[in-house]
Scaffold this motif. Structure first.
Motif, PDB file in Angstrom:
ATOM      1  N   GLY A 106     -67.068 -15.219 -20.733  1.00 17.43           N
ATOM      2  CA  GLY A 106     -68.382 -14.821 -20.524  1.00 17.43           C
ATOM      3  C   GLY A 106     -69.397 -15.908 -20.474  1.00 17.43           C
ATOM      4  N   ARG A 107     -68.955 -17.219 -20.601  1.00 17.79           N
ATOM      5  CA  ARG A 107     -69.635 -18.425 -20.743  1.00 17.79           C
ATOM      6  C   ARG A 107     -69.530 -19.234 -19.516  1.00 17.79           C
ATOM      7  NH1 ARG A 107     -66.625 -20.648 -26.224  1.00 17.79           N
ATOM      8  NH2 ARG A 107     -65.454 -20.951 -24.421  1.00 17.79           N
ATOM      9  N   LEU A 108     -70.611 -19.645 -19.062  1.00 12.68           N
ATOM     10  CA  LEU A 108     -70.636 -20.427 -17.774  1.00 12.68           C
ATOM     11  C   LEU A 108     -69.852 -21.720 -17.975  1.00 12.68           C
ATOM     12  CD1 LEU A 108     -74.562 -20.389 -16.647  1.00 12.68           C
ATOM     13  CD2 LEU A 108     -72.428 -19.361 -15.466  1.00 12.68           C
ATOM     14  N   ASP A 109     -69.039 -22.157 -16.963  1.00 14.74           N
ATOM     15  CA  ASP A 109     -68.317 -23.199 -16.971  1.00 14.74           C
ATOM     16  C   ASP A 109     -69.343 -24.093 -16.282  1.00 14.74           C
ATOM     17  OD1 ASP A 109     -66.631 -25.298 -16.827  1.00 14.74           O
ATOM     18  OD2 ASP A 109     -65.053 -24.192 -15.417  1.00 14.74           O
ATOM     19  N   ALA A 110     -70.262 -24.763 -16.794  1.00 12.83           N
ATOM     20  CA  ALA A 110     -71.191 -25.834 -16.215  1.00 12.83           C
ATOM     21  C   ALA A 110     -71.345 -26.911 -16.879  1.00 12.83           C
ATOM     22  CB  ALA A 110     -72.501 -24.897 -16.206  1.00 12.83           C
ATOM     23  N   GLY A 111     -71.731 -28.003 -16.037  1.00 10.85           N
ATOM     24  CA  GLY A 111     -72.427 -29.207 -16.833  1.00 10.85           C
ATOM     25  C   GLY A 111     -72.354 -30.248 -15.858  1.00 10.85           C
ATOM     26  N   LEU A 112     -71.936 -31.519 -16.151  1.00  8.52           N
ATOM     27  CA  LEU A 112     -72.115 -32.705 -15.421  1.00  8.52           C
ATOM     28  C   LEU A 112     -71.093 -33.189 -15.053  1.00  8.52           C
ATOM     29  CD1 LEU A 112     -74.224 -35.174 -14.332  1.00  8.52           C
ATOM     30  CD2 LEU A 112     -73.805 -36.382 -16.681  1.00  8.52           C
ATOM     31  N   PHE A 113     -70.734 -33.491 -13.602  1.00 14.28           N
ATOM     32  CA  PHE A 113     -69.668 -34.376 -13.419  1.00 14.28           C
ATOM     33  C   PHE A 113     -69.994 -35.757 -12.926  1.00 14.28           C
ATOM     34  CE2 PHE A 113     -66.611 -36.094 -10.121  1.00 14.28           C
ATOM     35  CZ  PHE A 113     -65.285 -35.781 -10.709  1.00 14.28           C
ATOM     36  N   PHE A 114     -69.685 -36.441 -14.091  1.00 16.43           N
ATOM     37  CA  PHE A 114     -70.437 -37.942 -14.307  1.00 16.43           C
ATOM     38  C   PHE A 114     -69.396 -38.897 -13.443  1.00 16.43           C
ATOM     39  CE2 PHE A 114     -69.985 -42.099 -16.545  1.00 16.43           C
ATOM     40  CZ  PHE A 114     -71.228 -42.243 -16.705  1.00 16.43           C
ATOM     41  N   ILE A 115     -70.135 -39.485 -12.652  1.00 21.59           N
ATOM     42  CA  ILE A 115     -69.624 -40.780 -12.017  1.00 21.59           C
ATOM     43  C   ILE A 115     -70.328 -41.959 -12.084  1.00 21.59           C
ATOM     44  CG2 ILE A 115     -69.021 -41.377  -9.397  1.00 21.59           C
ATOM     45  CD1 ILE A 115     -68.878 -38.752  -8.471  1.00 21.59           C
ATOM     46  N   ALA A 116     -69.507 -42.957 -12.350  1.00 27.97           N
ATOM     47  CA  ALA A 116     -70.235 -44.168 -12.658  1.00 27.97           C
ATOM     48  C   ALA A 116     -69.707 -45.195 -11.876  1.00 27.97           C
ATOM     49  CB  ALA A 116     -70.520 -44.415 -14.242  1.00 27.97           C
ATOM     50  N   TYR A 117     -70.311 -46.123 -11.373  1.00 23.26           N
ATOM     51  CA  TYR A 117     -69.747 -47.477 -10.674  1.00 23.26           C
ATOM     52  C   TYR A 117     -69.848 -48.739 -11.462  1.00 23.26           C
ATOM     53  CZ  TYR A 117     -68.601 -44.694  -6.689  1.00 23.26           C
ATOM     54  OH  TYR A 117     -67.934 -43.722  -5.843  1.00 23.26           O
ATOM     55  N   GLN A 118     -69.087 -49.564 -11.800  1.00 23.08           N
ATOM     56  CA  GLN A 118     -69.528 -50.744 -12.288  1.00 23.08           C
ATOM     57  C   GLN A 118     -68.418 -51.745 -12.061  1.00 23.08           C
ATOM     58  OE1 GLN A 118     -68.220 -48.755 -16.427  1.00 23.08           O
ATOM     59  NE2 GLN A 118     -67.963 -47.710 -14.450  1.00 23.08           N
ATOM     60  N   ARG A 119     -68.640 -53.005 -12.380  1.00 21.08           N
ATOM     61  CA  ARG A 119     -68.042 -54.449 -12.012  1.00 21.08           C
ATOM     62  C   ARG A 119     -66.755 -54.504 -13.157  1.00 21.08           C
ATOM     63  NH1 ARG A 119     -70.516 -60.222 -12.411  1.00 21.08           N
ATOM     64  NH2 ARG A 119     -69.348 -59.946 -14.379  1.00 21.08           N
ATOM     65  N   ASP A 120     -66.972 -53.933 -14.284  1.00 19.73           N
ATOM     66  CA  ASP A 120     -65.997 -54.094 -15.366  1.00 19.73           C
ATOM     67  C   ASP A 120     -66.068 -53.094 -16.198  1.00 19.73           C
ATOM     68  OD1 ASP A 120     -63.836 -54.797 -16.925  1.00 19.73           O
ATOM     69  OD2 ASP A 120     -63.934 -56.951 -16.550  1.00 19.73           O
ATOM     70  N   VAL A 121     -65.223 -51.895 -16.200  1.00 21.86           N
ATOM     71  CA  VAL A 121     -65.226 -51.037 -17.252  1.00 21.86           C
ATOM     72  C   VAL A 121     -65.172 -51.350 -18.888  1.00 21.86           C
ATOM     73  CG1 VAL A 121     -64.476 -49.114 -15.954  1.00 21.86           C
ATOM     74  CG2 VAL A 121     -62.899 -50.322 -17.049  1.00 21.86           C
TER      75      VAL A 121
END
Lengths: 421, 421
Positions: free
Chosen positions: B358-373
């Motif tokens: 009964g809980r929403l499956d919700a949130g943030l799909f985080f995408i990040a770009y960078q030169r070196d993780v």
């Protein structure tokens, strides 16, 4: 214009008080809400709303049925957890109040974000600064409200159950998932912005916490106002134009004949309402994509590029049903093959990621409104389930039926008042 | 303008041939594609595209990174099924060709809907008649392409694996679902119309059938161009403005410093590319909604209504980090607390129905770009995972890292050519 009640008065909203760029829009929306209430008892079924504007909440019928279709859907079915009729009534009153605010582009409650710092905000906030986005909220009552699965009449409503609120028969090919079917209550949220639709469902769920729980929910998308030319019928996930011969929201006679429950139909509490059938129809996308163009066109009975009925040139040309295979979808579903049956379709496409086998979980979330499912969806689907060539490529995996009460007339009225008071 | 190749020439598209209302737009888009190829070797990173228009596909960098963020996302991670390098190369070439067509608003293939009636259509059709909708398709290569889970070097690429394409460490609090993590290839599809983004992923999956299979995918939504005032930072599902201090796509110096892989970084095949981190971050919506406004604002270190840093008046005021709790999200994530680390964030909100409880499956799909993780996401997330007050309300449930090759220069180039040829 009638005297405004507190509900309708365009008082400075939170958005205005906190000085946002969108505040002018919010005030405009609140004012529009007032106007809507004033015309609420008229026969007006198709409110004109600019893209992003507010659709009037009050009226003879609920908005979201004859309303011009918005771009996005969040549909939720709820189980009612409480057995206490007073709590159910209180919930429906609170939902109504929140819905009037949200559809006008206002946050829930008085405090909104600026409420007591030591209390949870009245509104969760993610729609602050967004336009009303033509949000409509449409409530329905499932069979379980009248008699639950254990045969209990929790709310003393059994005697008011409409005869047309049947238990849907099992259709050939159905593969229904109980976790995606049924529900005691439903809310259909439609808006041009998905965040506005999601915000609305989430806040209603939050308000109902403890008394209701979301049983299942579905997001959907249709056309996109900003990128789809107006005159085009949207294409479904099979790439075909779908819903060409729908009842228009402006067709008052058609709505009266096929959609709205009349006094003759009854019961009294449902007059001006309707019935909603929801079906989650999974498409076997990968199989479909391997079918030849000829096979695809024969299955639908349409040309794929233009959307014209087979043998015709244009989408809206009168179809010659005999030019199609006897199993063609358009032929079987056409009113001429079904004794004139018409339903108002309001479905949305969905794509819910993948199914664990690398296949897209995609298809059509079918929504239809009608005056009586026994003369509408039930015989139509019996025919389709038995003969439709499309069945090789689709499967019905979720199903629900709800009685849709009439509209909320004014600020003193609430969803279900005629049934519950 | 350079001589146009066949790929670039605005030949009459299928849409034009079948006489649609949208044909003029499709031709315009094809023409725009030609221009893009002509400027493809310039430094231009931020193509100007009208809402609904086409974003140039060819260029030094892939589109979809510095491109102004579109409204909708469909992200897919693929497992490569074949062990044959030639098949992998053929797939990437075919994907490149299809992507050039789709981003220009043209259907895949020559035949499209009008192809051979006895064969499956080259294009699945559901985007026919829709505008290009600023579609971008961005491809990435996961660790598994260089060495699979069994330690096999299927494609002879082990020696070319970039040092920065690490196996991400397990961060405190991670609760990763293998079925929503990893992948040998990824495609990020962004567009202003969800149907256009879904169509693109679906057609790439179809083209790759037998050689690749979708491992997981994610739909997301952000702002809505037609309803969100331009100057507003979108709010996340917690109701807070998020991403205020992002690197702008027009900030060429910032992109060179923080996002694009340089010759000094290497490897050579990746110069002009980047690294993409994807994290599916589930929000405990119901718990959050019960937290007081003060708690919520303390957790973020921001005022909820305006989005201003605590103690300040406006969203873009310079934050006084010491005015926030040491565990405040903004304080911990700020470059001043992290030795100047900046990443380009491109996340989208998601709501995927309910979770069975009964809980929403919700949130943030985080995408990040960078030169070196190793100088970007990894130390930043180590800090956040250890200290962020937000951790009480979120959980990372999916994770993936991909090396993002440079842009496709022209019609003879293809995704991954420098790595694979």
């Amino acid at each position: 214009m009638s005297e405004q009640t507190e509900e309708q008065r365009p008082s400075p909203s939170r958005r205005a008080l906190i000085g946002w760029g969108g505040a002018g829009l919010a005030l405009g929306a609140a004012a529009a809400g007032g106007v809507a209430a004033a015309v609420g008892t008229s026969d007006r079924t198709e409110p004109a709303a600019e893209s992003g504007g507010a659709v009037p909440f009050h009226g003879r019928h609920q908005a979201g049925i004859a309303t011009a279709v918005q771009d996005r859907l969040h549909f939720a079915a709820f189980d009612v957890l409480t057995d206490d009729r007073a709590e159910l009534v209180a919930l429906l009153k609170e939902w109504t109040k929140a819905a009037a605010a949200m559809t006008a582009g206002r946050p829930v409650g008085e405090g909104a974000v600026g409420g007591l710092a030591e209390a949870p905000p009245d509104d969760t906030g993610e729609a602050l600064g967004l336009k009303p986005s033509r949000l409509t909220l449409t409530v329905g009552f499932g069979p379980g409200l009248f008699e639950d699965a254990k045969g209990r009449d929790r709310f003393g409503l059994r005697k008011h159950r409409p005869k047309a609120l049947v238990d849907l028969p099992k259709f050939p090919g159905d593969n229904l998932d109980a976790a995606r079917s049924g529900g005691d209550l439903c809310v259909q949220a439609c808006a041009d912005d998905p965040q506005v639709a999601v915000h609305a469902i989430r806040n209603l769920a939050r308000i109902g916490m403890g008394n209701v729980a979301i049983r299942w929910s579905q997001l959907g998308f249709g056309k996109t106002s900003s990128t789809t030319p107006d005159a085009q019928t949207p294409r479904n996930m099979m790439g075909f134009k779908d819903g060409t011969a729908n009842i228009a929201g402006t067709d008052t006679a058609g709505l009266d004949k096929h959609v709205w429950v009349s006094e003759k139909d009854g019961p009294d509490w449902l007059v001006g309402g309707s019935y909603l059938v929801a079906r989650r129809i999974r498409m076997h996308i990968e199989t479909w994509d391997r079918a030849s163009l000829k096979e695809q066109e024969d299955v639908f009975g349409r040309d794929k590029a233009e959307g014209a009925p087979q043998g015709k040139q244009r989408e809206h040309d009168q179809p010659n049903l005999k030019a199609m295979l006897p199993t063609a979808h358009v032929r079987l579903a056409h009113p001429d093959s079904n004794g004139g049956i018409k339903i108002l379709r309001r479905g949305y496409s969905f794509t819910d990621g993948t199914d664990g086998l690398g296949r897209l979980d995609a298809g059509l979330f079918f929504i239809a409104y009608q005056r009586d499912v026994r003369d509408g969806f039930v015989p139509l689907q019996q025919r389709l389930a038995a003969h439709d060539a499309l069945n090789e490529y689709i499967q019905h995996v979720g199903s629900a039926l709800f009685a849709i009460p009439p509209g909320v007339r004014d600020a003193d009225d609430w969803w279900g008042r005629a049934l519950l008071s």
